[in-house]
Design a protein around this motif. Structure first.
Motif, PDB file in Angstrom:
ATOM      1  N   ALA A   1       0.783  -1.094   0.046  1.00 27.88           N
ATOM      2  CA  ALA A   1       0.018  -0.046  -0.040  1.00 27.88           C
ATOM      3  C   ALA A   1       1.021   1.139  -0.006  1.00 27.88           C
ATOM      4  CB  ALA A   1      -1.021  -0.049   1.072  1.00 27.88           C
ATOM      5  N   ARG A   2       0.531   2.156  -0.815  1.00 28.22           N
ATOM      6  CA  ARG A   2       1.644   3.442  -0.951  1.00 28.22           C
ATOM      7  C   ARG A   2       0.706   4.808  -0.806  1.00 28.22           C
ATOM      8  NH1 ARG A   2       6.294   1.444  -3.443  1.00 28.22           N
ATOM      9  NH2 ARG A   2       7.014   3.312  -4.604  1.00 28.22           N
ATOM     10  N   THR A   3       1.185   5.746  -0.498  1.00 35.25           N
ATOM     11  CA  THR A   3       0.581   7.023  -0.432  1.00 35.25           C
ATOM     12  C   THR A   3       1.049   7.699  -1.769  1.00 35.25           C
ATOM     13  OG1 THR A   3       2.510   7.923   0.527  1.00 35.25           O
ATOM     14  CG2 THR A   3       1.043   7.140   1.970  1.00 35.25           C
ATOM     15  N   ASP A   4       0.746   9.270  -1.796  1.00 37.68           N
ATOM     16  CA  ASP A   4       1.355   9.712  -2.840  1.00 37.68           C
ATOM     17  C   ASP A   4       2.719   9.884  -3.001  1.00 37.68           C
ATOM     18  OD1 ASP A   4      -1.595  10.137  -3.421  1.00 37.68           O
ATOM     19  OD2 ASP A   4      -1.402  12.480  -2.718  1.00 37.68           O
ATOM     20  N   TYR A   5       3.482   9.654  -2.078  1.00 41.45           N
ATOM     21  CA  TYR A   5       4.858   9.578  -1.954  1.00 41.45           C
ATOM     22  C   TYR A   5       5.539   8.298  -1.674  1.00 41.45           C
ATOM     23  CZ  TYR A   5       3.282  14.319  -1.321  1.00 41.45           C
ATOM     24  OH  TYR A   5       2.842  15.694  -1.351  1.00 41.45           O
ATOM     25  N   GLY A   6       4.885   7.245  -2.260  1.00 42.23           N
ATOM     26  CA  GLY A   6       5.495   5.816  -2.133  1.00 42.23           C
ATOM     27  C   GLY A   6       5.260   5.369  -0.952  1.00 42.23           C
ATOM     28  N   PRO A   7       6.481   4.684  -0.579  1.00 36.34           N
ATOM     29  CA  PRO A   7       6.009   4.142   0.789  1.00 36.34           C
ATOM     30  C   PRO A   7       6.086   5.164   1.982  1.00 36.34           C
ATOM     31  CG  PRO A   7       8.232   3.582   0.386  1.00 36.34           C
ATOM     32  CD  PRO A   7       7.432   4.249  -0.832  1.00 36.34           C
ATOM     33  N   TYR A   8       6.602   6.462   1.808  1.00 34.79           N
ATOM     34  CA  TYR A   8       6.784   7.424   2.646  1.00 34.79           C
ATOM     35  C   TYR A   8       5.363   8.255   3.135  1.00 34.79           C
ATOM     36  CZ  TYR A   8      11.192   6.274   0.931  1.00 34.79           C
ATOM     37  OH  TYR A   8      12.480   5.323   0.716  1.00 34.79           O
ATOM     38  N   PRO A   9       5.275   8.417   4.296  1.00 36.98           N
ATOM     39  CA  PRO A   9       3.906   9.106   4.964  1.00 36.98           C
ATOM     40  C   PRO A   9       3.810  10.519   4.279  1.00 36.98           C
ATOM     41  CG  PRO A   9       5.595   8.970   6.806  1.00 36.98           C
ATOM     42  CD  PRO A   9       6.005   8.481   5.689  1.00 36.98           C
ATOM     43  N   SER A  10       5.163  11.346   4.342  1.00 39.86           N
ATOM     44  CA  SER A  10       5.105  12.642   3.527  1.00 39.86           C
ATOM     45  C   SER A  10       6.050  12.986   2.607  1.00 39.86           C
ATOM     46  CB  SER A  10       4.860  13.709   4.664  1.00 39.86           C
ATOM     47  OG  SER A  10       6.540  13.676   5.465  1.00 39.86           O
ATOM     48  N   LYS A  11       5.855  14.030   1.720  1.00 40.45           N
ATOM     49  CA  LYS A  11       6.949  14.695   0.941  1.00 40.45           C
ATOM     50  C   LYS A  11       8.330  14.706   1.766  1.00 40.45           C
ATOM     51  CE  LYS A  11       7.879  17.998  -2.785  1.00 40.45           C
ATOM     52  NZ  LYS A  11       7.273  19.308  -3.321  1.00 40.45           N
ATOM     53  N   GLU A  12       8.180  15.387   2.621  1.00 36.37           N
ATOM     54  CA  GLU A  12       9.380  15.733   3.362  1.00 36.37           C
ATOM     55  C   GLU A  12      10.022  14.505   3.920  1.00 36.37           C
ATOM     56  OE1 GLU A  12       6.145  17.008   4.327  1.00 36.37           O
ATOM     57  OE2 GLU A  12       6.840  18.981   3.249  1.00 36.37           O
ATOM     58  N   ASP A  13       9.351  13.408   4.421  1.00 32.42           N
ATOM     59  CA  ASP A  13       9.669  12.198   4.838  1.00 32.42           C
ATOM     60  C   ASP A  13      10.531  11.446   3.581  1.00 32.42           C
ATOM     61  OD1 ASP A  13       9.298  11.973   7.497  1.00 32.42           O
ATOM     62  OD2 ASP A  13       7.423  11.345   6.982  1.00 32.42           O
ATOM     63  N   MET A  14       9.779  11.508   2.333  1.00 32.90           N
ATOM     64  CA  MET A  14      10.522  11.061   1.138  1.00 32.90           C
ATOM     65  C   MET A  14      11.721  11.791   0.659  1.00 32.90           C
ATOM     66  SD  MET A  14       8.591  10.831  -2.742  1.00 32.90           S
ATOM     67  CE  MET A  14       8.999  12.543  -2.868  1.00 32.90           C
ATOM     68  N   LEU A  15      11.795  12.951   0.686  1.00 35.51           N
ATOM     69  CA  LEU A  15      13.074  13.877   0.335  1.00 35.51           C
ATOM     70  C   LEU A  15      14.069  13.415   1.264  1.00 35.51           C
ATOM     71  CD1 LEU A  15      11.352  17.190  -0.796  1.00 35.51           C
ATOM     72  CD2 LEU A  15      11.986  15.328  -2.270  1.00 35.51           C
ATOM     73  N   GLN A  16      13.942  13.568   2.590  1.00 37.58           N
ATOM     74  CA  GLN A  16      14.988  13.052   3.569  1.00 37.58           C
ATOM     75  C   GLN A  16      15.360  11.727   3.381  1.00 37.58           C
ATOM     76  OE1 GLN A  16      16.378  15.407   5.825  1.00 37.58           O
ATOM     77  NE2 GLN A  16      17.742  13.739   5.605  1.00 37.58           N
ATOM     78  N   ALA A  17      14.569  10.688   3.031  1.00 34.76           N
ATOM     79  CA  ALA A  17      14.931   9.245   2.845  1.00 34.76           C
ATOM     80  C   ALA A  17      15.772   9.135   1.586  1.00 34.76           C
ATOM     81  CB  ALA A  17      13.775   8.370   2.794  1.00 34.76           C
ATOM     82  N   PHE A  18      15.564  10.035   0.490  1.00 23.14           N
ATOM     83  CA  PHE A  18      16.259  10.002  -0.698  1.00 23.14           C
ATOM     84  C   PHE A  18      17.676  10.566  -0.665  1.00 23.14           C
ATOM     85  CE2 PHE A  18      12.639  10.261  -4.027  1.00 23.14           C
ATOM     86  CZ  PHE A  18      12.350   8.892  -3.687  1.00 23.14           C
ATOM     87  N   ALA A  19      17.857  11.749   0.078  1.00 25.79           N
ATOM     88  CA  ALA A  19      18.988  12.310   0.652  1.00 25.79           C
ATOM     89  C   ALA A  19      19.895  11.420   1.408  1.00 25.79           C
ATOM     90  CB  ALA A  19      18.846  13.589   1.426  1.00 25.79           C
ATOM     91  N   ASP A  20      19.087  10.663   2.504  1.00 23.72           N
ATOM     92  CA  ASP A  20      19.901   9.830   3.396  1.00 23.72           C
ATOM     93  C   ASP A  20      20.402   8.647   2.385  1.00 23.72           C
ATOM     94  OD1 ASP A  20      19.587  11.637   5.406  1.00 23.72           O
ATOM     95  OD2 ASP A  20      17.834  10.156   6.474  1.00 23.72           O
TER      96      ASP A  20
END
Length: 131
Positions: free
Chosen positions: A16-35
Motif C-alpha cells: 500500500a502506497r501513499t502519494d509519496y510511495g511508502p513514505y508518509p509525507s513529501k518531507e519524509d520521502m525527500l529526507q530518505a532520498f537524501a540519506d
C-alpha cells in the motif's frame, strides 16, 4: 585476483502506497532520498558498491512463465503479499558480518527493511553437488 563475495540487499516496503510511495509525507520521502544518496556515496567511497536502484511499484510488474510451449504473461507481481521489494543494492563485502552491518545502515537511510542474501559462487554450487 580474488574478488570479494557479493550480496544482494533487497529493500522491502508496504504494498500500500501513499502519494509519496511508502513514505508518509513529501518531507519524509525527500529526507530518505537524501540519506540514501549519502549511503550510496559511502558505499562507493569505501569500495563496496557494485550496483543499486529503486523499482517502480509492484503493480507495474509482469510475471512471465516460459516453462510451457508458449510463455504465459500475467500482469502484476508473482506473489500477492503485503510487502514488495522497492529497491536493492548489490555490494561486495569481505564477509556476511560486514554485509549485515552495511544493510543496517542502508535500512536506516532508506527507512525500509532489508533482506541480505549472498550470491551463489562456484564453491557454493560445488558444495551442493557434493552433498
Amino acid at each position: 585476483m580474488t574478488t570479494m563475495p557479493r550480496y544482494l540487499l533487497s529493500v522491502f516496503g508496504p504494498a500500500a502506497r501513499t502519494d509519496y510511495g511508502p513514505y508518509p509525507s513529501k518531507e519524509d520521502m525527500l529526507q530518505a532520498f537524501a540519506d540514501t544518496g549519502a549511503f550510496n556515496d559511502r558505499l562507493q567511497r569505501e569500495g563496496y558498491f557494485v550496483f543499486a536502484d529503486g523499482l517502480e511499484p509492484a503493480t507495474t510488474a509482469t510475471t512471465v512463465d516460459g516453462q510451457g510451449e508458449s510463455p504465459v504473461l500475467t500482469d502484476g507481481p508473482y506473489l500477492e503479499t503485503k510487502e514488495h521489494i522497492g529497491g536493492f543494492w548489490v555490494i561486495e563485502a569481505p564477509d556476511l558480518d560486514v554485509a549485515l552491518a552495511l544493510a543496517a545502515d542502508g535500512s536506516k537511510a532508506c527507512r525500509g527493511v532489508i533482506e541480505v542474501r549472498p550470491f551463489q559462487t562456484a564453491e557454493s554450487v560445488a558444495a551442493l553437488l557434493d552433498s
